[in-house]
Design an enzyme around this catalytic site. Structure first.
Site, PDB file in Angstrom:
ATOM      1  N   GLU A  51       0.822  -1.210   0.000  1.00 50.21           N
ATOM      2  CA  GLU A  51       0.000   0.000   0.000  1.00 50.21           C
ATOM      3  C   GLU A  51       0.855   1.258   0.000  1.00 50.21           C
ATOM      4  OE1 GLU A  51      -2.966  -0.229  -0.770  1.00 50.21           O
ATOM      5  OE2 GLU A  51      -3.065  -2.392  -0.467  1.00 50.21           O
ATOM      6  N   HIS A  65     -13.470  -7.152  -5.443  1.00 51.80           N
ATOM      7  CA  HIS A  65     -12.575  -6.516  -6.403  1.00 51.80           C
ATOM      8  C   HIS A  65     -13.285  -6.240  -7.735  1.00 51.80           C
ATOM      9  CE1 HIS A  65      -9.160  -7.463  -3.810  1.00 51.80           C
ATOM     10  NE2 HIS A  65      -8.400  -6.748  -4.602  1.00 51.80           N
ATOM     11  N   PHE A  87     -16.755  -6.739  -8.376  1.00 49.80           N
ATOM     12  CA  PHE A  87     -18.161  -6.340  -8.301  1.00 49.80           C
ATOM     13  C   PHE A  87     -18.387  -5.077  -7.462  1.00 49.80           C
ATOM     14  CE2 PHE A  87     -18.613 -10.978  -9.176  1.00 49.80           C
ATOM     15  CZ  PHE A  87     -19.193 -10.837 -10.431  1.00 49.80           C
ATOM     16  N   ALA A  88     -17.374  -4.641  -6.735  1.00 45.97           N
ATOM     17  CA  ALA A  88     -17.526  -3.425  -5.935  1.00 45.97           C
ATOM     18  C   ALA A  88     -16.264  -2.570  -5.969  1.00 45.97           C
ATOM     19  CB  ALA A  88     -17.868  -3.780  -4.488  1.00 45.97           C
ATOM     20  N   TYR A 132     -11.750  -3.378 -10.502  1.00 44.34           N
ATOM     21  CA  TYR A 132     -10.976  -4.422 -11.164  1.00 44.34           C
ATOM     22  C   TYR A 132     -11.791  -5.288 -12.121  1.00 44.34           C
ATOM     23  CZ  TYR A 132      -7.101  -3.274  -8.083  1.00 44.34           C
ATOM     24  OH  TYR A 132      -6.076  -2.609  -7.445  1.00 44.34           O
TER      25      TYR A 132
END
Length: 772
Positions: A555, A687, A689-690, A693
């Site tokens: 990150e 990743h 569906f929300a 990606y």
């Protein structure tokens, strides 16, 4: 950033386990000081949601311009947003009337940028809090606001007048820089993919679908959070004494967390950390630790079944949502005259099409499959040597026996390692590495306000300093070494898991983008870095597992690309404008340093006066490729399922069972064990569906190749040569980190490596390259 889409959030995928699939800105007092006694300017607040100003007034000097979280009132969000959008509509109409033949290009961009900044200043802080401190009132407010924000974004993206203005600059490029042309290209492409050329009912349908998709994605994520929070496994030895093996199986840190979870659900309960009762949640670090350490097979199966069947029934059922999302994505592509959503996606990727991704995936699949078959045979052979082991391993057995085999082969354990990795020590080592590689200094802001339970967001009323949403949150400044007292960037870090309110995973999000007006920087970049590492327990301060260290490095790599940009046009600065399959390069590059001896030792702290054993690091290094074939097959399962769902013909409307069949067909190629009938992991696959990606999950693999090639530059330069590493790090900063989306990623990559990407480096790095 030009408002052609919602700001992107970069999330981390976990591949290291076999089990898991008012005023918006706060003024900062001139007397504020950081540890090094450097001072900051006073920072002007952004306009409130009700301020109607055509020209956005930036502070005269580079600013933090941070959200005033204490003043955020979800109950007022939609009223303020409605007023703001009305004002912004007038601004957009004025911009649409500009004559590109007489108005400078950057004047148009700056005015659109100001619109974007005003909207982001109001909405983005609420959106951020919904991920880290979710509750009912906030959810309702953001859920109601999201379609309005998307509709306004679509209104700009579908503006024929704005499209003509940018088209003019495309056809009359004299006087435009390469960065300007990249902005023009990016805007035109985004507009075309947003349906700018559509008319009448088709344009309205496209916009309506986009709004619906935003709501569905939001609801999908909320369901995953809520169902994950609701599911757990409780073990009470008083009622089930035959589970007493857990006393010896489980590390003290896991038992402490599980006992605390039980006590939270049963406030009047008695018991002890050592002997329970315990409640094991699906919070990632708890789930993984339990699957690796629990010797009782039926308990592993019970928790594993919960994990893979999340959101497939009941009040949090995502099955219909999955089907509707895929249906609407297909409709959007068809409205644009494309065969499938994949065509839309690849228009903004490094990969040209499905065949490009398949070529890469099949190369890795071939090598990984051979390795994974050998690994599975070795795992079964190891299990056969242990008493009471199953004759045939199944999915809920893999983590437990992989951990056992790894400890047998390399003679160290994760529990042994993490004792030496206290959170503060890891952060210090990470910042030392970044200082050496990129010539920066990271300084912690020590004067953060303490939370107050009386406030909706737990802040004190008289707080006038940098605000946070939880007492764990830290704030840091980044300075350029030897270049004055002003920070060049800053970031919030929210490091620890809070399952009751914070969604799982890890991510980097944009708080503020770098902005320039008339060549002068008026806003420094600010990032949100969010992890879900193991928090402190009643028996231990916060210590990180090796995997959690890798996630933190990952990150921070995203954050560095956002914060160290030198591009002056925000639309292509930092992560903005970077093709999605290249955006994971800096994050995965940073992970490599966890396996560099000097770097890793700098992260550690003494235990009982003794330093971390160097021989244990050598064992960690040798274990780097342990079960690599199986790990890559898992990654390919996700990536190829996503690819097929968005590029192969599906029924219309899409039916959930046909979606599951696509996944099963992929698993026949990518899994050694047969798929499970109760596997509904697609219902929690946030990743695609929300998140951002969709038809892009392969990006992790694609960028892994880029990062392996990039790190190889340091290996060739000489990892034991500090000056060579520093020189190569400067090159990485000046290209990959600095240039962001201002150039095509293939061009930026070649500027750093002087070569094209090659999967050979990755296969070699992971021990999957067949001996020649």
């Amino acid at each position: 950033m030009l408002l052609t889409s919602l700001p992107r959030t970069l999330t981390t995928t976990t591949t290291t386990t076999l089990a898991s699939s008012s005023s918006i800105s706060s003024p900062i007092s001139p007397s504020s000081r950081v540890t090094s006694q450097r001072s900051l300017h006073a920072h002007s607040a952004a306009p409130s949601a009700t301020t109607a100003t055509t020209n956005y007034e930036y502070p005269p000097l580079p600013s933090l311009n941070l959200p005033s979280f204490a003043d955020l009132n979800p109950r007022q969000l939609n009223g303020e947003l409605d007023s703001l959008l009305k004002s912004l509509e007038s601004d957009v109409v004025a911009i649409e009337q500009l004559d590109p033949s007489s108005v400078p290009f950057m004047e148009v961009v700056s005015q659109l940028d100001a619109v974007s900044e005003r909207l982001e200043s109001v909405f983005s802080p609420f959106r951020h809090l919904d991920g880290v401190q979710s509750h009912g009132v906030l959810r309702e407010a953001t859920f109601a606001a999201l379609p309005k924000v998307v509709k306004f974004g679509m209104r700009i993206s579908q503006s024929e007048a704005l499209y003509r203005i940018f088209k003019y600059f495309s056809e009359n490029p004299k006087g435009l820089s390469q960065v300007h042309l990249r902005v023009v290209e990016s805007y035109l492409k985004s507009a075309e993919l947003s349906g700018v050329s559509l008319t009448g009912s088709k344009k309205m349908k496209f916009s309506k679908n986009a709004q619906r998709l935003s709501l569905l994605g939001n609801k999908f994520a909320e369901n995953v959070l809520d169902n994950t929070k609701a599911l757990n496994l409780t073990v009470d030895l008083a009622q089930s004494p035959h589970y007493s093996a857990l006393i010896q199986d489980l590390p003290l840190s896991l038992k402490s967390q599980a006992h605390s979870a039980y006590a939270a659900l049963h406030p009047k309960s008695t018991g002890t950390i050592e002997e329970g009762p315990w409640t094991f949640t699906l919070d990632h670090h708890v789930f993984i630790s339990f699957m690796e350490r629990c010797s009782i097979r039926e308990l592993r199966k019970e928790l594993y079944d919960m994990f893979i069947s999340r959101c497939s029934s009941g009040k949090w059922d995502n099955r219909a949502t999955v089907a509707e999302i895929l249906t609407l994505r297909g409709e959007q592509a068809n409205l644009l005259g494309m065969k499938n959503y994949g065509e839309m996606s690849f228009a903004q990727k490094m990969a040209k099409d499905r065949d490009d991704v398949l070529s890469l995936s099949n190369t890795v699949l071939s090598a990984s499959r051979v390795a994974a078959e050998k690994e599975m045979a070795e795992l079964q052979k190891h299990a056969d040597t242990l008493p009471g082991s199953p004759s045939s391993l199944l999915q809920w057995d893999l983590s437990y026996f992989s951990r056992s085999l790894k400890e047998s082969l390399f003679n160290f354990s994760e529990e042994e390692v993490k004792k030496y990795l206290p959170y503060d020590s890891v952060m210090k080592g990470l910042f030392q590495l970044s200082s050496h590689l990129f010539d920066i200094e990271v300084v912690k802001h020590e004067n953060l306000s303490e939370p107050n339970a009386l406030s909706m967001f737990r802040f004190s009323e008289d707080d006038r300093d940098i605000q946070k949403w939880n007492s764990d949150v830290e704030f840091f400044y980044i300075y350029q070494k030897g270049k004055g007292d002003e920070p060049i960037a800053a970031f919030y870090l929210d490091p620890f898991a809070r399952p009751s309110e914070k969604r799982g995973g890890a991510w980097m999000d944009v708080c503020k983008s770098s902005r320039y007006v008339d060549g002068k920087q008026v806003q420094i970049p600010v990032a949100y870095l969010v992890c879900n590492s193991s928090p402190a327990t009643a028996t231990s301060p916060a210590v990180l597992t090796f995997r959690e260290v890798e996630t933190l490095f990952h990150e921070f790599g995203h954050g560095l690309q956002h914060m160290l940009t030198t591009v002056e046009v925000s639309h292509v600065a930092g992560i903005n404008g970077v093709e999605w399959d290249a955006v994971e390069l800096p994050s995965q590059f940073m992970e490599n340093w966890c396996y560099h001896k000097e770097t890793f030792l700098s992260l550690t702290h003494t235990v009982d006066g003794e330093p971390f054993p160097v021989e244990t690091f050598e064992k960690i290094k040798r274990s780097q490729t342990f079960m690599a074939g199986s790990m890559y097959l898992r990654q390919l399962t996700f990536g190829l399922t996503d690819l097929d769902l968005h590029t192969l013909p599906l029924s219309s409307p899409v039916e959930y069972e046909s979606v599951r069949q696509v996944q099963r067909d992929v698993m026949k190629r990518t899994q050694i064990l047969p798929s499970l009938l109760n596997d509904h992991s697609l219902c929690s696959f946030a990743h695609i569906f929300a998140g951002g990606y969709a038809c892009g999950y392969y990006s992790y693999l694609w960028a892994k190749i880029l990062s392996a090639d990039a790190f190889e530059q340091f290996v060739v330069a000489g990892l034991d040569d500090p000056e060579a590493v520093k020189k190569t790090g400067k090159r990485f900063r000046d290209t990959v980190l600095a240039l962001g989306g201002s150039k095509p990623p293939a061009e930026v990559f070649k500027m750093f490596t002087n070569s094209d990407p090659n999967p050979r480096s990755l296969l070699k790095h992971e021990g999957l390259l067949a001996e020649e």
